[in-house]
Design a protein around this motif. Structure first.
Motif, PDB file in Angstrom:
ATOM      1  N   ILE A 177      31.120  30.403   5.198  1.00  8.65           N
ATOM      2  CA  ILE A 177      31.956  29.944   4.216  1.00  8.65           C
ATOM      3  C   ILE A 177      32.317  28.582   4.862  1.00  8.65           C
ATOM      4  CG2 ILE A 177      33.648  31.198   5.486  1.00  8.65           C
ATOM      5  CD1 ILE A 177      35.325  31.258   2.808  1.00  8.65           C
ATOM      6  N   ARG A 178      32.253  27.558   4.004  1.00  4.42           N
ATOM      7  CA  ARG A 178      32.502  26.268   4.501  1.00  4.42           C
ATOM      8  C   ARG A 178      33.276  25.339   3.522  1.00  4.42           C
ATOM      9  NH1 ARG A 178      30.757  20.995   3.556  1.00  4.42           N
ATOM     10  NH2 ARG A 178      30.491  19.639   5.244  1.00  4.42           N
ATOM     11  N   ILE A 179      34.491  25.115   4.069  1.00  6.15           N
ATOM     12  CA  ILE A 179      35.524  24.355   3.177  1.00  6.15           C
ATOM     13  C   ILE A 179      35.675  24.994   2.031  1.00  6.15           C
ATOM     14  CG2 ILE A 179      36.384  21.956   2.555  1.00  6.15           C
ATOM     15  CD1 ILE A 179      34.328  20.747   4.472  1.00  6.15           C
ATOM     16  N   GLY A 180      35.728  26.236   1.801  1.00  7.19           N
ATOM     17  CA  GLY A 180      36.131  26.924   0.647  1.00  7.19           C
ATOM     18  C   GLY A 180      35.120  27.500   0.015  1.00  7.19           C
ATOM     19  N   SER A 181      33.808  26.866   0.121  1.00  8.93           N
ATOM     20  CA  SER A 181      32.660  27.473  -0.725  1.00  8.93           C
ATOM     21  C   SER A 181      31.762  28.319   0.271  1.00  8.93           C
ATOM     22  CB  SER A 181      31.829  26.272  -0.795  1.00  8.93           C
ATOM     23  OG  SER A 181      32.267  25.042  -1.606  1.00  8.93           O
ATOM     24  N   THR A 182      31.140  29.328  -0.576  1.00 11.39           N
ATOM     25  CA  THR A 182      30.825  30.497  -0.043  1.00 11.39           C
ATOM     26  C   THR A 182      28.930  30.372  -0.198  1.00 11.39           C
ATOM     27  OG1 THR A 182      31.109  32.023  -1.826  1.00 11.39           O
ATOM     28  CG2 THR A 182      32.433  31.792  -0.043  1.00 11.39           C
ATOM     29  N   TYR A 183      28.130  30.994   0.775  1.00  7.13           N
ATOM     30  CA  TYR A 183      26.743  30.949   0.873  1.00  7.13           C
ATOM     31  C   TYR A 183      26.322  31.973   1.155  1.00  7.13           C
ATOM     32  CZ  TYR A 183      28.093  25.826   1.058  1.00  7.13           C
ATOM     33  OH  TYR A 183      28.655  24.564   0.723  1.00  7.13           O
ATOM     34  N   TYR A 184      25.229  32.522   0.595  1.00 12.91           N
ATOM     35  CA  TYR A 184      24.847  33.958   0.978  1.00 12.91           C
ATOM     36  C   TYR A 184      23.105  33.871   0.841  1.00 12.91           C
ATOM     37  CZ  TYR A 184      29.281  35.605  -0.303  1.00 12.91           C
ATOM     38  OH  TYR A 184      30.526  36.080  -0.497  1.00 12.91           O
ATOM     39  N   ALA A 185      22.572  34.681   1.745  1.00 14.01           N
ATOM     40  CA  ALA A 185      21.162  34.926   1.442  1.00 14.01           C
ATOM     41  C   ALA A 185      20.758  35.627   0.411  1.00 14.01           C
ATOM     42  CB  ALA A 185      20.652  35.383   2.885  1.00 14.01           C
ATOM     43  N   ASP A 186      19.618  35.275  -0.018  1.00 12.99           N
ATOM     44  CA  ASP A 186      19.056  35.936  -1.374  1.00 12.99           C
ATOM     45  C   ASP A 186      19.085  37.684  -1.210  1.00 12.99           C
ATOM     46  OD1 ASP A 186      16.612  33.661  -2.442  1.00 12.99           O
ATOM     47  OD2 ASP A 186      18.695  33.731  -2.513  1.00 12.99           O
ATOM     48  N   SER A 187      18.846  37.933  -0.108  1.00  8.45           N
ATOM     49  CA  SER A 187      18.804  39.430   0.241  1.00  8.45           C
ATOM     50  C   SER A 187      19.891  40.234   0.242  1.00  8.45           C
ATOM     51  CB  SER A 187      18.150  39.693   1.798  1.00  8.45           C
ATOM     52  OG  SER A 187      19.209  39.163   2.683  1.00  8.45           O
ATOM     53  N   VAL A 188      21.176  39.355   0.335  1.00  9.70           N
ATOM     54  CA  VAL A 188      22.452  40.209   0.444  1.00  9.70           C
ATOM     55  C   VAL A 188      23.399  39.732  -1.030  1.00  9.70           C
ATOM     56  CG1 VAL A 188      22.513  40.322   2.590  1.00  9.70           C
ATOM     57  CG2 VAL A 188      23.816  38.649   1.668  1.00  9.70           C
ATOM     58  N   LYS A 189      22.914  38.904  -1.637  1.00  4.14           N
ATOM     59  CA  LYS A 189      23.623  38.361  -2.857  1.00  4.14           C
ATOM     60  C   LYS A 189      24.031  39.468  -3.925  1.00  4.14           C
ATOM     61  CE  LYS A 189      22.278  33.386  -3.481  1.00  4.14           C
ATOM     62  NZ  LYS A 189      21.370  32.492  -4.106  1.00  4.14           N
ATOM     63  N   GLY A 190      25.245  39.689  -4.103  1.00  5.12           N
ATOM     64  CA  GLY A 190      25.786  40.670  -5.112  1.00  5.12           C
ATOM     65  C   GLY A 190      26.029  41.959  -4.301  1.00  5.12           C
ATOM     66  N   ARG A 191      25.882  41.882  -2.920  1.00  5.93           N
ATOM     67  CA  ARG A 191      26.298  43.258  -2.392  1.00  5.93           C
ATOM     68  C   ARG A 191      27.241  42.949  -1.285  1.00  5.93           C
ATOM     69  NH1 ARG A 191      22.749  45.679   0.797  1.00  5.93           N
ATOM     70  NH2 ARG A 191      21.412  43.904   1.121  1.00  5.93           N
ATOM     71  N   PHE A 192      27.028  41.698  -0.433  1.00  5.60           N
ATOM     72  CA  PHE A 192      28.041  41.178   0.547  1.00  5.60           C
ATOM     73  C   PHE A 192      29.023  40.280   0.053  1.00  5.60           C
ATOM     74  CE2 PHE A 192      24.861  42.292   4.424  1.00  5.60           C
ATOM     75  CZ  PHE A 192      24.804  43.486   3.966  1.00  5.60           C
ATOM     76  N   THR A 193      30.228  40.402   0.669  1.00  5.13           N
ATOM     77  CA  THR A 193      31.381  39.214   0.039  1.00  5.13           C
ATOM     78  C   THR A 193      31.864  38.581   1.443  1.00  5.13           C
ATOM     79  OG1 THR A 193      31.311  40.321  -1.835  1.00  5.13           O
ATOM     80  CG2 THR A 193      33.174  38.832  -1.075  1.00  5.13           C
ATOM     81  N   ILE A 194      31.927  37.332   1.750  1.00  6.13           N
ATOM     82  CA  ILE A 194      32.361  36.894   2.805  1.00  6.13           C
ATOM     83  C   ILE A 194      33.841  36.289   2.580  1.00  6.13           C
ATOM     84  CG2 ILE A 194      31.456  34.507   2.446  1.00  6.13           C
ATOM     85  CD1 ILE A 194      31.307  34.578   5.672  1.00  6.13           C
ATOM     86  N   SER A 195      34.700  36.653   3.158  1.00  6.40           N
ATOM     87  CA  SER A 195      36.227  35.998   2.880  1.00  6.40           C
ATOM     88  C   SER A 195      36.871  35.445   4.477  1.00  6.40           C
ATOM     89  CB  SER A 195      37.090  36.922   2.278  1.00  6.40           C
ATOM     90  OG  SER A 195      37.138  38.223   3.176  1.00  6.40           O
ATOM     91  N   GLN A 196      37.848  34.820   3.864  1.00  5.71           N
ATOM     92  CA  GLN A 196      38.598  34.003   5.287  1.00  5.71           C
ATOM     93  C   GLN A 196      40.082  34.129   5.128  1.00  5.71           C
ATOM     94  OE1 GLN A 196      37.793  29.773   6.196  1.00  5.71           O
ATOM     95  NE2 GLN A 196      36.672  30.604   7.870  1.00  5.71           N
ATOM     96  N   ASP A 197      40.745  34.239   5.805  1.00  3.91           N
ATOM     97  CA  ASP A 197      42.235  34.086   5.944  1.00  3.91           C
ATOM     98  C   ASP A 197      42.472  32.678   6.459  1.00  3.91           C
ATOM     99  OD1 ASP A 197      43.009  36.397   8.854  1.00  3.91           O
ATOM    100  OD2 ASP A 197      42.607  34.211   8.774  1.00  3.91           O
ATOM    101  N   ILE A 198      43.970  32.528   6.427  1.00  2.00           N
ATOM    102  CA  ILE A 198      44.588  31.128   6.574  1.00  2.00           C
ATOM    103  C   ILE A 198      44.205  30.999   8.084  1.00  2.00           C
ATOM    104  CG2 ILE A 198      46.889  31.958   7.064  1.00  2.00           C
ATOM    105  CD1 ILE A 198      47.601  29.087   5.673  1.00  2.00           C
ATOM    106  N   ALA A 199      44.075  31.721   9.147  1.00  2.00           N
ATOM    107  CA  ALA A 199      43.587  31.565  10.494  1.00  2.00           C
ATOM    108  C   ALA A 199      42.390  31.398  10.735  1.00  2.00           C
ATOM    109  CB  ALA A 199      44.686  32.676  11.067  1.00  2.00           C
ATOM    110  N   LYS A 200      41.521  31.461   9.855  1.00  2.00           N
ATOM    111  CA  LYS A 200      40.055  31.324   9.870  1.00  2.00           C
ATOM    112  C   LYS A 200      39.283  32.721  10.270  1.00  2.00           C
ATOM    113  CE  LYS A 200      39.887  26.283   9.860  1.00  2.00           C
ATOM    114  NZ  LYS A 200      39.328  25.287  10.389  1.00  2.00           N
ATOM    115  N   ASN A 201      40.231  33.683  10.511  1.00  2.00           N
ATOM    116  CA  ASN A 201      39.466  35.047  10.708  1.00  2.00           C
ATOM    117  C   ASN A 201      38.743  35.259   9.426  1.00  2.00           C
ATOM    118  OD1 ASN A 201      41.132  35.592  13.219  1.00  2.00           O
ATOM    119  ND2 ASN A 201      42.893  36.047  11.900  1.00  2.00           N
TER     120      ASN A 201
END
Length: 123
Positions: free
Chosen positions: A51-75
């Motif tokens: 996750i970079r400045i609000g945009s998310t990126y995924y490897a093809d092998s995990v697309k549709g299965r994994f979701t990255i998220s972040q809170d305001i503290a960048k956890n």
């Protein structure tokens, strides 16, 4: 300095779910991107989600299965669903100060790494 600590790994049956967490502390204002990487025995470390400045990126092998998220503290979190045997690996979170959209999932772009958390998927 930035300190990262992963948690949430464990053992799960194929088809199950896990949620990984990465607690971030230190000079967090300098962080541009946060990503999750994994490394299986005998294999190279690979980027799976970022996750970079609000945009998310995924490897093809995990697309549709994994979701990255972040809170305001960048956890940063990684929700992993429909886990497969090949998802078994040590998972690391990483923080980068100088990544670009093209390098979000490249390990070379990251300055700070956690100790890792093991994910084991069994049949």
């Amino acid at each position: 300095q930035v300190h990262l600590a992963e948690s949430g790994g464990g053992s799960v049956q194929a088809g199950g779910s896990l949620r990984l967490s990465c607690a971030v502390s230190g000079y967090t204002s300098a962080i541009v991107s946060m990503s999750w990487f994994r490394q299986a025995p005998g294999k190279e470390r690979e980027g799976v989600a970022g996750i970079r400045i609000g945009s998310t990126y995924y490897a093809d092998s995990v697309k549709g299965r994994f979701t990255i998220s972040q809170d305001i503290a960048k956890n940063t979190y990684l929700q992993m669903n429909s886990l497969k045997l090949e998802d078994t690996a040590m998972y690391y979170c990483a923080a980068g100060r100088w990544t670009t959209p093209a390098t979000v999932l490249a390990a070379s772009g990251y300055n700070y790494w956690g100790q890792g958390t093991q994910v084991t998927v069994s049949s």
